[in-house]
Design a protein around this motif. Structure first.
Motif, PDB file in Angstrom:
ATOM      1  N   GLU A  98      48.118  31.042  39.781  1.00  0.00           N
ATOM      2  CA  GLU A  98      49.463  31.609  39.788  1.00  0.00           C
ATOM      3  C   GLU A  98      49.421  33.123  39.979  1.00  0.00           C
ATOM      4  N   GLY A 102      51.031  35.245  43.187  1.00  0.00           N
ATOM      5  CA  GLY A 102      51.873  36.430  43.083  1.00  0.00           C
ATOM      6  C   GLY A 102      51.353  37.557  43.959  1.00  0.00           C
ATOM      7  N   SER A 106      53.973  34.969  46.958  1.00  0.00           N
ATOM      8  CA  SER A 106      54.507  33.611  46.783  1.00  0.00           C
ATOM      9  C   SER A 106      54.575  32.823  48.091  1.00  0.00           C
ATOM     10  N   ASP A 107      53.597  33.029  48.950  1.00  0.00           N
ATOM     11  CA  ASP A 107      53.453  32.227  50.168  1.00  0.00           C
ATOM     12  C   ASP A 107      51.960  32.046  50.411  1.00  0.00           C
ATOM     13  N   VAL A 124      52.340  26.443  49.818  1.00  0.00           N
ATOM     14  CA  VAL A 124      53.105  26.479  48.573  1.00  0.00           C
ATOM     15  C   VAL A 124      53.860  27.806  48.458  1.00  0.00           C
ATOM     16  N   GLY A 125      55.042  27.737  47.843  1.00  0.00           N
ATOM     17  CA  GLY A 125      55.862  28.931  47.713  1.00  0.00           C
ATOM     18  C   GLY A 125      56.367  29.176  46.303  1.00  0.00           C
ATOM     19  N   SER A 126      55.898  28.374  45.348  1.00  0.00           N
ATOM     20  CA  SER A 126      56.327  28.551  43.957  1.00  0.00           C
ATOM     21  C   SER A 126      55.209  28.112  43.023  1.00  0.00           C
ATOM     22  N   LYS A 127      55.319  28.526  41.757  1.00  0.00           N
ATOM     23  CA  LYS A 127      54.322  28.132  40.764  1.00  0.00           C
ATOM     24  C   LYS A 127      54.324  26.626  40.554  1.00  0.00           C
ATOM     25  N   GLU A 128      55.510  26.032  40.612  1.00  0.00           N
ATOM     26  CA  GLU A 128      55.620  24.588  40.398  1.00  0.00           C
ATOM     27  C   GLU A 128      54.913  23.824  41.525  1.00  0.00           C
ATOM     28  N   GLU A 129      55.171  24.244  42.755  1.00  0.00           N
ATOM     29  CA  GLU A 129      54.488  23.615  43.893  1.00  0.00           C
ATOM     30  C   GLU A 129      52.983  23.794  43.782  1.00  0.00           C
TER      31      GLU A 129
END
Length: 263
Positions: A98, A102, A106-107, A124-129
């Motif tokens: 993560e 950052g 975030s890409d 992925v573009g988010s922490k969840e993904e």
């Protein structure tokens, strides 16, 4: 007797044309390749021209970047992520990933560190993904690598043999963000203006890792040409498909590779 795969047949035909004979050990997988008084066990289409250290470095996306970076060869950063379930894990791999995400704005792209042919490669573009994709990779008992996403309409593949760029082509996306030919990307030519710098970069990459026979994938990014990955086995099955001229190029390439092997 099991039918031989078309690409493997082409490779063996190239060998046979320079005096190499083949004896099947495991169908479509392992063969004894012999010429005069010399013989080696050939795995798939790999002629064994690369030593084991170079082969293993190239197999790891993160290790490849580390070596290229140390040698001053432009490449897209890949950071190693040890499987969170490994007994050797000493940190929270998800927190580490993560933090890197950052840094990349975030890409990012996460993939199996030893991957090939675009399998288990995710943007992925988010922490969840990121967590979800990493859990998937780790669930396959694999290690992962994370890299920044770099936009490029074309990806280039250059095949290097014994310090010389011998064959090159472009790969253009068709309906996907990936450039993998097995996922529908199409083969094209290399722009003449890019040939010299592209060939120079590929030869530098191969030499830095110590590879004699390999293919080098390169992206033309906003920061210039950068090595994406290096493949220690040369697979050109999609490149030659339904194209006699390209098959002849690959045939001559493997003729010379066999000659080099049996020198």
């Amino acid at each position: 007797m099991t039918a031989i795969r078309p690409y493997l047949r082409m490779v063996q035909s190239a060998g046979a044309s320079v005096g190499v004979s083949f004896r099947e050990i495991e169908a479509n997988q392992i063969y004894y390749a012999s010429k005069e008084d010399k013989r080696f066990a050939m795995y798939n289409v790999d002629l064994g021209l690369n030593d084991s250290s170079s082969f293993n470095i190239a197999k790891s996306k993160a290790s490849t970047h580390s070596v290229l970076s140390a040698a001053g060869v432009p490449s897209i950063e890949h950071r190693f992520l040890l499987n969170a379930n490994s007994k050797y894990t000493s940190e929270d791999v998800f927190d580490k990933a993560e933090h890197i995400l950052g840094q990349y704005g975030s890409d990012a792209v996460v993939k199996r560190d030893d991957g090939a042919q675009g399998e288990n490669v995710f943007r992925v573009g988010s922490k969840e993904e990121l967590r979800d994709r990493l859990k998937h990779i780790f669930g396959l008992e694999l290690n992962a690598a994370i890299s920044p996403y770099r936009s490029s309409d074309l990806e280039y593949r250059v095949v290097v043999l014994n310090g010389e760029a011998r064959l090159a082509f472009s790969k253009s996306k068709t309906g996907s963000w990936k450039h993998n030919l097995s996922h529908g990307a199409s083969v094209g030519e290399v722009e003449p203006s890019l040939e010299a710098p592209l060939f120079k970069l590929a030869v530098q990459a191969a030499g830095s890792i110590g590879l004699v026979f390999c293919s080098v994938d390169v992206l033309n990014t906003a920061d210039g040409l950068q090595v994406l990955e290096v493949n220690s086995s040369v697979f050109l099955s999609e490149f030659i498909k339904d194209n006699a001229q390209r098959e002849e190029q690959a045939f001559r390439l493997f003729q010379d590779a066999f000659r080099l092997k049996f020198q």
